[in-house]
Enzyme design. Structure first.
Site, mmCIF file in Angstrom:
data_model
loop_
_atom_site.group_PDB
_atom_site.id
_atom_site.type_symbol
_atom_site.label_atom_id
_atom_site.label_comp_id
_atom_site.label_asym_id
_atom_site.label_seq_id
_atom_site.Cartn_x
_atom_site.Cartn_y
_atom_site.Cartn_z
ATOM 1 N N CYS A 1 0.819 -1.229 0.000
ATOM 2 C CA CYS A 1 0.000 0.000 0.000
ATOM 3 C C CYS A 1 0.844 1.266 0.000
ATOM 4 O O CYS A 1 0.321 2.364 -0.220
ATOM 5 C CB CYS A 1 -0.948 0.002 1.188
ATOM 6 N N ASN B 1 -10.128 0.284 0.573
ATOM 7 C CA ASN B 1 -8.670 0.319 0.551
ATOM 8 C C ASN B 1 -8.202 -0.305 -0.761
ATOM 9 O O ASN B 1 -8.378 -1.504 -0.979
ATOM 10 C CB ASN B 1 -8.148 -0.466 1.762
ATOM 11 N N HIS C 1 -2.988 7.178 3.034
ATOM 12 C CA HIS C 1 -3.484 5.898 2.530
ATOM 13 C C HIS C 1 -4.862 5.638 3.135
ATOM 14 O O HIS C 1 -5.075 5.855 4.329
ATOM 15 C CB HIS C 1 -2.492 4.794 2.906
#
Ligand SMILES: CC(C)(COP(=O)(O)OP(=O)(O)OC[C@H]1O[C@@H](n2cnc3c(N)ncnc32)[C@H](O)[C@@H]1OP(=O)(O)O)[C@@H](O)C(=O)NCCC(=O)NCCS
Length: 347
Positions: free
Chosen positions: A118, A285, A254
């Site tokens: 990520c 996500n 994020h």
């Protein structure tokens, strides 16, 4: 004789995004796992996410986002000296998805895929800035793209409601005034068992495992690490850029969990005027795609404008993290973000 001077800095010129067509709300999630819309929204902030269909391939989504970014910069593939594609869901060891993206866009410079889960996009952005400053490229295409549904365990109630698919891309170009600040980055490999994909492909290759590799996480461990360490990473990036929180216009972390974002916001004592991206409410996500998609959200909603100072923070599997302050790019024309036509059937 002297060597030619290199650029003083680089900046994000334009942005493109691709969001898969299929919207999956929490009611649909509850057909896979025992949960509720209320629980999911309360614990994560996520109301819906996008899942890619078969024709929305990793490279296809990356290409769609890239074409929008290129159109916004007024550039074509030929102008790009380097393609950096961040992803953790590319399953071709070689050629890499970056090679395929380079071919689709008709670029001729370097192309490399990198995986920092990520944190991949913010890592790639730092490397793009450094490639430009070193004189190795003038225009770099930085892409974050994921098909997390390819590694999703649809019956795992600790992960499957969190994730979605998508792609985001930026054109980064040489600039007289630096528009990308120094990166604050790091890795906590000692805690890598908190999030990963199992079985290992090496075990599959040796016949030690036969199952399909799927994502798992120890939610509480990742959560604790993120709320303890990521505020420090964010603060470090601000310090490296020589800025105070009140000088920021936007905070684009994020998009993992709204409670992690809230904890970071509180730690940094972000003033009210700083726009905090919360794209995860409708996108979930999306790993390496999450930061560029969240930038697109704050720009397309008009909550931030091109040229504004924004703090980006990427973090996740590894456990890896990277953060930097940037000036926000313009949005490429939305119509330019289209999936490539399907390949003609082989005769
Ligand atoms: C996954 C996450 C939302 C779970 O929230 P949590 O508050 O830690 O939840 P817990 O695991 O402590 O479980 C609490 C309770 O909810 C239950 N629960 C777990 N998943 C559930 C679900 N999907 N729906 C309903 N209940 C659930 C548990 O069984 C537990 O019940 P109990 O108290 O009766 O034992 C949270 O840990 C998280 O977001 N972690 C970070 C994940 C992340 O961001 N990963 C990506 C990083 S890039």
């Amino acid at each position: 004789m002297k060597l030619a001077p290199t650029p003083r800095g680089s900046r994000l010129v334009s942005l493109g995004a691709y969001r898969p067509r299929r919207v999956v709300d929490n009611t649909e999630i509850c057909t896979f796992i025992e949960s509720s819309d209320e629980w999911i929204q309360q614990r994560s902030g996520i109301a819906e996410r996008r899942w890619a269909a078969d024709d929305e391939t990793l490279v296809g989504m990356a290409e769609a986002a890239s074409r929008q970014a290129l159109a916004g910069a007024g550039l074509t593939g030929e102008d790009i000296d380097l393609v950096l594609l961040a992803t953790m869901t590319s399953f071709s060891t070689t050629p890499t998805a970056a090679n395929l993206l380079q071919a689709a866009l008709g670029t001729r410079g370097g192309a490399v895929e990198l995986n920092s889960a990520c944190a991949g996009f913010t890592y790639a952005l730092a490397l793009a800035d450094q490639a430009i400053r070193a004189g190795n490229a003038r225009n770099v295409l930085v892409v974050g793209a994921e098909r997390i549904t390819d590694i999703m365990n649809f019956s795992d109630r600790t992960t499957m409601f969190l994730f979605g698919d998508g792609a985001g891309a930026v054109v980064v170009s040489a600039a007289d005034e630096p528009g990308i600040g120094p990166v604050a980055w790091g890795s906590w490999g000692e805690q890598s068992e908190a999030l990963g994909v199992l079985p290992l492909l090496s075990d599959v290759a040796r016949g030690l495992a036969t199952e399909r590799p799927l994502l798992f996480q120890k939610g509480q461990s990742v959560f604790r690490w993120a709320v303890t360490e990521m505020p420090k990473t964010a603060a470090k990036a601000l310090e490296l850029a020589g800025l105070k929180a009140e000088q920021l216009a936007a905070f684009v972390p994020h998009q993992a969990n709204i409670r992690i974002i809230d904890a970071m916001t509180k730690y940094m004592k972000l003033p009210e005027h700083v726009v905090v991206a919360d794209d995860l409410r409708h996108t979930g996500n999306t790993s390496a795609a999450s930061v560029p998609l969240a930038m697109e959200q704050v720009l397309s909603s008009g909550r931030a404008t091109p040229g504004d100072l924004a703090l980006l923070v990427g973090f996740g599997g590894g456990l890896s993290h990277a953060a930097q302050v940037v000036t926000l790019p313009t949005l490429g024309p939305a119509g330019a973000s289209r999936l490539p036509d399907p390949a003609p059937l082989a005769s």
